[in-house]
Design a protein around this motif. Structure first.
Motif, PDB file in Angstrom:
ATOM      1  N   VAL A 120       0.857  -1.188   0.000  1.00 19.45           N
ATOM      2  CA  VAL A 120       0.000   0.000   0.000  1.00 19.45           C
ATOM      3  C   VAL A 120       0.893   1.238   0.000  1.00 19.45           C
ATOM      4  O   VAL A 120       1.804   1.352   0.812  1.00 19.45           O
ATOM      5  CB  VAL A 120      -0.937   0.016   1.231  1.00 19.45           C
ATOM      6  N   ALA A 121       0.620   2.147  -0.926  1.00 24.91           N
ATOM      7  CA  ALA A 121       1.381   3.393  -1.044  1.00 24.91           C
ATOM      8  C   ALA A 121       0.563   4.559  -0.499  1.00 24.91           C
ATOM      9  O   ALA A 121      -0.671   4.531  -0.522  1.00 24.91           O
ATOM     10  CB  ALA A 121       1.736   3.656  -2.504  1.00 24.91           C
ATOM     11  N   ALA A 122       1.243   5.597  -0.039  1.00 24.00           N
ATOM     12  CA  ALA A 122       0.586   6.826   0.404  1.00 24.00           C
ATOM     13  C   ALA A 122       1.430   8.013  -0.054  1.00 24.00           C
ATOM     14  O   ALA A 122       2.638   8.041   0.156  1.00 24.00           O
ATOM     15  CB  ALA A 122       0.430   6.843   1.921  1.00 24.00           C
ATOM     16  N   SER A 123       0.780   8.960  -0.712  1.00 25.29           N
ATOM     17  CA  SER A 123       1.462  10.153  -1.232  1.00 25.29           C
ATOM     18  C   SER A 123       0.502  11.330  -1.222  1.00 25.29           C
ATOM     19  O   SER A 123      -0.705  11.162  -1.048  1.00 25.29           O
ATOM     20  CB  SER A 123       1.948   9.919  -2.671  1.00 25.29           C
ATOM     21  N   THR A 124       1.056  12.540  -1.414  1.00 23.09           N
ATOM     22  CA  THR A 124       0.216  13.714  -1.655  1.00 23.09           C
ATOM     23  C   THR A 124       0.618  14.328  -2.980  1.00 23.09           C
ATOM     24  O   THR A 124       1.757  14.223  -3.428  1.00 23.09           O
ATOM     25  CB  THR A 124       0.314  14.806  -0.562  1.00 23.09           C
ATOM     26  N   LEU A 125      -0.341  14.996  -3.582  1.00 23.66           N
ATOM     27  CA  LEU A 125      -0.158  15.648  -4.872  1.00 23.66           C
ATOM     28  C   LEU A 125      -0.789  17.024  -4.814  1.00 23.66           C
ATOM     29  O   LEU A 125      -1.906  17.178  -4.305  1.00 23.66           O
ATOM     30  CB  LEU A 125      -0.823  14.806  -5.971  1.00 23.66           C
ATOM     31  N   ALA A 126      -0.071  18.006  -5.322  1.00 19.35           N
ATOM     32  CA  ALA A 126      -0.590  19.372  -5.401  1.00 19.35           C
ATOM     33  C   ALA A 126      -0.350  19.903  -6.808  1.00 19.35           C
ATOM     34  O   ALA A 126       0.620  19.512  -7.459  1.00 19.35           O
ATOM     35  CB  ALA A 126       0.120  20.273  -4.389  1.00 19.35           C
ATOM     36  N   PRO A 127      -1.209  20.798  -7.276  1.00 21.70           N
ATOM     37  CA  PRO A 127      -0.914  21.449  -8.553  1.00 21.70           C
ATOM     38  C   PRO A 127       0.330  22.322  -8.398  1.00 21.70           C
ATOM     39  O   PRO A 127       0.607  22.826  -7.311  1.00 21.70           O
ATOM     40  CB  PRO A 127      -2.158  22.284  -8.844  1.00 21.70           C
ATOM     41  N   GLN A 128       1.070  22.481  -9.474  1.00 19.84           N
ATOM     42  CA  GLN A 128       2.308  23.267  -9.417  1.00 19.84           C
ATOM     43  C   GLN A 128       2.028  24.708  -8.974  1.00 19.84           C
ATOM     44  O   GLN A 128       2.701  25.220  -8.103  1.00 19.84           O
ATOM     45  CB  GLN A 128       2.985  23.273 -10.791  1.00 19.84           C
ATOM     46  N   ALA A 129       1.059  25.345  -9.574  1.00 22.99           N
ATOM     47  CA  ALA A 129       0.639  26.687  -9.156  1.00 22.99           C
ATOM     48  C   ALA A 129      -0.838  26.645  -8.816  1.00 22.99           C
ATOM     49  O   ALA A 129      -1.231  26.804  -7.675  1.00 22.99           O
ATOM     50  CB  ALA A 129       0.910  27.722 -10.237  1.00 22.99           C
ATOM     51  N   ALA A 130      -1.656  26.378  -9.816  1.00 20.73           N
ATOM     52  CA  ALA A 130      -3.102  26.292  -9.603  1.00 20.73           C
ATOM     53  C   ALA A 130      -3.711  25.475 -10.733  1.00 20.73           C
ATOM     54  O   ALA A 130      -3.338  25.634 -11.894  1.00 20.73           O
ATOM     55  CB  ALA A 130      -3.718  27.682  -9.575  1.00 20.73           C
ATOM     56  N   ALA A 131      -4.637  24.612 -10.365  1.00 24.29           N
ATOM     57  CA  ALA A 131      -5.358  23.829 -11.366  1.00 24.29           C
ATOM     58  C   ALA A 131      -6.497  24.682 -11.913  1.00 24.29           C
ATOM     59  O   ALA A 131      -7.156  25.411 -11.169  1.00 24.29           O
ATOM     60  CB  ALA A 131      -5.893  22.549 -10.742  1.00 24.29           C
TER      61      ALA A 131
END
Length: 179
Positions: free
Chosen positions: A75-86
């Motif tokens: 099981v993997a766990a990560s976070t993702l954010a847009p570089q500036a704004a989606a």
């Protein structure tokens, strides 16, 4: 920003552990990063990011600990954010964010797909931004149906987009939401 992912993870994690396969992906924001300063730039992330930024920072730290606890379990766990704004409908219609730094929603979708389909023992504990990840993995960005490539958002195009996004992080943003 934190409690909903925490509660959801508590509900789905037992089944993932039992199957020895799964991916937990939390959505974060660049305002989770500590603001530069002093002096502090008059921008949303440093001047108005106290609660929102703090909850996203908590989400990132918790996700990293979760990834460490789960490593080797499949099981993997990560976070993702847009570089500036989606480029959500709300931001496009009601913000002062220039189109040159808004990334299409497909970049977030493609980066999320990469994080949720990779080897959970390798592609885990990623506290990352969409364009950085896509560039690192040299991953093409396709439309949500997976049929066509999105012009201007392919790996060769990403360094310029990342540079624009990074420069934008030091500017003020206005969002005028309708009543």
């Amino acid at each position: 920003n934190f409690w909903l992912p925490w509660h959801l993870t508590r509900r789905v994690l037992p089944g993932m552990r039992e199957r020895r396969r799964g991916w937990i992906l939390n959505i974060s924001s660049s305002v989770a990063a500590l603001p530069d300063g002093p002096p502090f730039v008059d921008k949303v992330a440093s001047m108005q990011g106290t609660i929102y930024g703090g909850t996203k920072a908590l989400l990132e730290r918790w996700t990293a600990s979760l990834a460490a606890e789960l490593h080797g379990s499949g099981v993997a766990a990560s976070t993702l954010a847009p570089q500036a704004a989606a480029a959500s409908e709300i931001l496009v219609a009601h913000s002062s964010i220039p189109a040159s730094v808004l990334e299409p929603l497909e970049t977030m979708a493609e980066a999320a797909l990469a994080l949720c389909s990779g080897d959970p023992d390798v592609l885990t504990n990623r506290i990352t931004y969409s364009l950085d990840l896509l560039l690192e993995l040299a991953r093409p960005v396709r439309d949500v149906e997976g049929r066509r490539l999105i012009d201007g958002w392919q790996p060769a195009d990403l360094p310029g987009a990342i540079k624009r996004a990074d420069a934008f992080k030091n500017t003020s943003v206005r969002v005028d939401l309708p009543d």
